[in-house]
Design a protein around this motif. Sequence first.
Motif, PDB file in Angstrom:
ATOM      1  N   GLU A  15      91.206  57.185   5.933  1.00  0.00           N
ATOM      2  CA  GLU A  15      91.300  57.397   7.217  1.00  0.00           C
ATOM      3  C   GLU A  15      90.119  56.787   8.108  1.00  0.00           C
ATOM      4  OE1 GLU A  15      91.909  61.703   7.894  1.00  0.00           O
ATOM      5  OE2 GLU A  15      94.079  60.810   7.875  1.00  0.00           O
ATOM      6  N   ILE A  16      88.758  56.687   7.599  1.00  0.00           N
ATOM      7  CA  ILE A  16      87.671  56.315   8.123  1.00  0.00           C
ATOM      8  C   ILE A  16      87.228  54.928   7.815  1.00  0.00           C
ATOM      9  CG2 ILE A  16      86.959  59.103   8.511  1.00  0.00           C
ATOM     10  CD1 ILE A  16      84.636  58.176   6.430  1.00  0.00           C
ATOM     11  N   ALA A  17      86.633  54.348   8.783  1.00  0.00           N
ATOM     12  CA  ALA A  17      86.231  52.890   8.648  1.00  0.00           C
ATOM     13  C   ALA A  17      85.617  52.852   7.231  1.00  0.00           C
ATOM     14  CB  ALA A  17      85.418  52.532   9.774  1.00  0.00           C
ATOM     15  N   SER A  18      84.773  53.573   6.835  1.00  0.00           N
ATOM     16  CA  SER A  18      84.093  53.242   5.615  1.00  0.00           C
ATOM     17  C   SER A  18      84.897  53.415   4.174  1.00  0.00           C
ATOM     18  CB  SER A  18      82.883  54.073   5.560  1.00  0.00           C
ATOM     19  OG  SER A  18      83.221  55.266   5.166  1.00  0.00           O
ATOM     20  N   HIS A  19      85.634  54.306   4.627  1.00  0.00           N
ATOM     21  CA  HIS A  19      86.951  54.275   3.151  1.00  0.00           C
ATOM     22  C   HIS A  19      87.810  53.169   3.413  1.00  0.00           C
ATOM     23  CE1 HIS A  19      89.753  57.323   1.190  1.00  0.00           C
ATOM     24  NE2 HIS A  19      89.326  56.063   0.447  1.00  0.00           N
ATOM     25  N   ARG A  20      88.349  52.923   4.484  1.00  0.00           N
ATOM     26  CA  ARG A  20      89.191  51.752   4.801  1.00  0.00           C
ATOM     27  C   ARG A  20      88.708  50.615   4.205  1.00  0.00           C
ATOM     28  NH1 ARG A  20      90.144  49.148   9.253  1.00  0.00           N
ATOM     29  NH2 ARG A  20      88.772  50.401  10.493  1.00  0.00           N
ATOM     30  N   LEU A  21      87.680  50.188   4.815  1.00  0.00           N
ATOM     31  CA  LEU A  21      86.822  48.945   4.441  1.00  0.00           C
ATOM     32  C   LEU A  21      86.411  48.602   3.242  1.00  0.00           C
ATOM     33  CD1 LEU A  21      85.224  48.456   7.934  1.00  0.00           C
ATOM     34  CD2 LEU A  21      87.357  47.232   7.391  1.00  0.00           C
ATOM     35  N   LEU A  22      85.819  49.804   2.606  1.00  0.00           N
ATOM     36  CA  LEU A  22      85.328  49.707   1.109  1.00  0.00           C
ATOM     37  C   LEU A  22      86.688  49.343   0.357  1.00  0.00           C
ATOM     38  CD1 LEU A  22      82.146  52.126   1.162  1.00  0.00           C
ATOM     39  CD2 LEU A  22      82.304  49.714   1.091  1.00  0.00           C
ATOM     40  N   MET A  23      87.564  50.124   0.605  1.00  0.00           N
ATOM     41  CA  MET A  23      88.573  49.884  -0.320  1.00  0.00           C
ATOM     42  C   MET A  23      89.494  48.573   0.134  1.00  0.00           C
ATOM     43  SD  MET A  23      89.307  52.734  -1.919  1.00  0.00           S
ATOM     44  CE  MET A  23      91.025  52.576  -2.691  1.00  0.00           C
ATOM     45  N   ARG A  24      89.464  47.969   1.253  1.00  0.00           N
ATOM     46  CA  ARG A  24      90.077  46.851   1.406  1.00  0.00           C
ATOM     47  C   ARG A  24      89.407  45.466   0.869  1.00  0.00           C
ATOM     48  NH1 ARG A  24      92.147  45.306   7.099  1.00  0.00           N
ATOM     49  NH2 ARG A  24      92.175  43.342   6.129  1.00  0.00           N
ATOM     50  N   ALA A  25      87.975  45.721   0.944  1.00  0.00           N
ATOM     51  CA  ALA A  25      87.249  44.867   0.617  1.00  0.00           C
ATOM     52  C   ALA A  25      86.938  44.700  -1.000  1.00  0.00           C
ATOM     53  CB  ALA A  25      86.017  44.680   1.313  1.00  0.00           C
ATOM     54  N   GLY A  26      87.603  45.746  -1.390  1.00  0.00           N
ATOM     55  CA  GLY A  26      87.475  45.680  -3.066  1.00  0.00           C
ATOM     56  C   GLY A  26      86.146  46.214  -3.689  1.00  0.00           C
ATOM     57  N   TYR A  27      85.359  46.893  -2.747  1.00  0.00           N
ATOM     58  CA  TYR A  27      84.227  47.586  -3.187  1.00  0.00           C
ATOM     59  C   TYR A  27      84.493  48.826  -4.174  1.00  0.00           C
ATOM     60  CZ  TYR A  27      81.143  44.975   0.131  1.00  0.00           C
ATOM     61  OH  TYR A  27      80.696  44.051   0.868  1.00  0.00           O
ATOM     62  N   LEU A  28      85.687  49.412  -3.891  1.00  0.00           N
ATOM     63  CA  LEU A  28      85.563  50.747  -4.381  1.00  0.00           C
ATOM     64  C   LEU A  28      87.107  50.685  -5.192  1.00  0.00           C
ATOM     65  CD1 LEU A  28      85.014  53.505  -1.594  1.00  0.00           C
ATOM     66  CD2 LEU A  28      83.707  53.208  -3.964  1.00  0.00           C
ATOM     67  N   HIS A  29      87.192  51.253  -6.320  1.00  0.00           N
ATOM     68  CA  HIS A  29      88.381  51.968  -6.957  1.00  0.00           C
ATOM     69  C   HIS A  29      88.654  53.238  -7.161  1.00  0.00           C
ATOM     70  CE1 HIS A  29      91.877  51.846  -9.648  1.00  0.00           C
ATOM     71  NE2 HIS A  29      91.170  52.576 -10.413  1.00  0.00           N
ATOM     72  N   LYS A  30      89.550  53.724  -6.385  1.00  0.00           N
ATOM     73  CA  LYS A  30      89.620  55.149  -6.762  1.00  0.00           C
ATOM     74  C   LYS A  30      90.255  55.890  -8.213  1.00  0.00           C
ATOM     75  CE  LYS A  30      92.245  59.107  -4.895  1.00  0.00           C
ATOM     76  NZ  LYS A  30      93.144  59.813  -3.861  1.00  0.00           N
ATOM     77  N   SER A  31      89.559  56.442  -8.817  1.00  0.00           N
ATOM     78  CA  SER A  31      89.550  56.842 -10.001  1.00  0.00           C
ATOM     79  C   SER A  31      90.168  58.434 -10.251  1.00  0.00           C
ATOM     80  CB  SER A  31      88.333  56.889 -10.848  1.00  0.00           C
ATOM     81  OG  SER A  31      88.318  57.239 -12.167  1.00  0.00           O
ATOM     82  N   GLY A  32      89.852  59.048  -9.192  1.00  0.00           N
ATOM     83  CA  GLY A  32      90.630  60.476  -9.193  1.00  0.00           C
ATOM     84  C   GLY A  32      90.078  61.015  -7.725  1.00  0.00           C
ATOM     85  N   ALA A  33      90.699  62.234  -7.636  1.00  0.00           N
ATOM     86  CA  ALA A  33      90.062  62.850  -6.394  1.00  0.00           C
ATOM     87  C   ALA A  33      88.531  63.172  -6.293  1.00  0.00           C
ATOM     88  CB  ALA A  33      91.007  64.191  -6.215  1.00  0.00           C
TER      89      ALA A  33
END
Length: 602
Positions: free
Chosen positions: A19-37
């Motif tokens: 929802e928010i810019a940091s979450h969106r961009l960090l995911m899109r640019a491949g910085y983060l991978h969600k492993s669980g909630a």
Amino acid sequence: MRASRMHLCTLREDPADAEIASHRLLMRAGYLHKSGAGLYLYGPLLQRVLAKVKAIVSDEMARAGGLEVTMPIMQEQGLWEKSGRWATYQASRTMLTVKDRSGQTFGLAPTAEEVVTDYAANVVTSYKQLPVCFFQQHTKFRDEIRPRFGLMRVKEFIMMDAYSFHDSDESLDQTYQAMRKAYHRTFRRLGLEAFAVEADSGAIGGSGSHEFMVAAAVGEDTILFNAESGYGANVERAVGRVAPAPAWAAPAAAVRVHTPAVGAITDVMGFLQKNGYADVQPAHGLKCVLFVAKTEKVEVTVAAFVRGDRDINEVKLTNAITRLLGDQGPVLNLRPMHPPEVVTATTAQPGFAGPGAGLTVGLALFDKNTLDADTPYIAGANATDHHLVGFRIARDAAVKLHWDDLVTIREGDGDPQGPGVLSEKRGIEVGHIFKLGTKYSAAMQALYLGPDQKRHPFIMGCYGIGSSRVVAAAVEQHHDADGITWPVSIAPYQVVIVPAGKPGDAAVEEAAEGLYRDLQAKGIEVLLDDRDAKPGVKFKDWDLVGIPYRIVCGRGVATGTVEVKPRGGTNADVPLAEAVGLATTWIQERLAVLHAAAEAVR
RNA sequence: CGGGGCGUAGCUCAGCUUGGCUAGAGCGUCUGGUUUGGGACCAGAAGGUCGCAGGUUCGAAUCCUGUCGCCCCGACCA
């Protein structure tokens, strides 16, 4: 690093749950991978950013006299029982617990006061060794009720936590101020605009505390401030001057009025205006909110009163009840009464509670900012569909009166320190500093030998910076339509070289390779995008990832020039031989600006 | 924990209301070719226990029950 080998995995579309810019961009640019909630894997790029954040934080803490240590994440239940916090953290269920094979229970570090106090008790024995400050940057666990916003609120995160030990309040205050300064320096070096506000000290406990906030619309905290006086406080803590309510034509004695089916304050006032009391407003109401407060020892019913146009601040109320309860406290949990409980306490349906006869509660607290003992109000009559008009607290209340600060301050209220008015904004909490006093050392018998040859509990302070949250806050503050715009001090790489010639163009390739070698030799953190992709794809990727400087080797190479471009800035065409020097200069200049900002902290 | 919503390809989503043909699209990935300054094009390919378990039915992604997970709104905190 060559882009062909770094497993860049950018997404063209936003992930559905971001929802928010940091979450969106960090995911899109491949910085983060969600492993669980609330659980994330930090990718190679994020690892580099985090390493830089941690390095700056550690550097500033050490500069302020801190000694870096590493404490265990698993903490024995017994330690927490010594401090008395086991019950608190079990009650709020913020601490994850695990059992080992022998059945012993451990908490997973939400913080480390107990562990570090136990350490200090063992290694610090004399006042001559004080003050001392230990810190670490390590994984913390909190069983968040609702993880959300990507890296912003998670179950497992990285926090710098520091703990100082003193033999006097003056010494504590010196370190507290040194930490405050170190924090400001840290955030400036990180390229973050942060400010300190007064805060509630919450579950950690203690006397004074300040939070460090990064202004952001998506922030979860509300700050009240006055830029002119410098006052700033979290709404949980904020005090202010509330304008008095206008006078109204109240009857001399309280009159019982039938107010059918109107419980909400605005409805009551609307009804009365049409029925003989034309000038009443919500500010003439006496709002009553009923709660149940629990401590480890007791459960007590509470009625809290505030002027009708204002709201109760539950944090202030919790603190006020704790003060009243003395050694029966502290309050571990405060919740509004369920409707059946309201009926029991007031002999009326919800909406008609007041401090007059018929109210049965353990404690009644009145807000001292908005209420006056001798002013007439409209209060609930503790009878369904009835109110008392012209109710005076001192004369008519049938409960023992306790006055305290209970009101939620809001935009437009007066600055408590001067003539101005308070404004409101949202912030992300990235750091917090507390004066703890002897809360932990006394409970845990952590003592040093003083010059008087007697043993005294340490006077303590504690200080935290959410290192991983800082990364998210940085993206919130530094992004545009194309992606992240990292401050150069924390960007994963400083420069990317993009060859943009036709494939097999030996001159372009040679120029790019040459720049790559020379920048590496200068100690610049440089990427070479040697992927077989169209230039447009590369440009989009690096804008998204947020590399601060880009050197394009393209059609200009034939005439001996390349382009150097700051992220979000304008191109400079320069001779090939000058590109390394220019990029290096720009990077150093920007780092110098951040350092100069840090040096300017007083 | 209370209230709302969603689970179909690596990602974004259709299909479900009203059960029925080989479960689809775009993006991404792989192969070959053409391209090469702001997310190219052509041809082909791989990729699915439709969250899981029961049930109803001749037949279930679709209906029912249970369960797990995730997201959003409220109370915690760096």
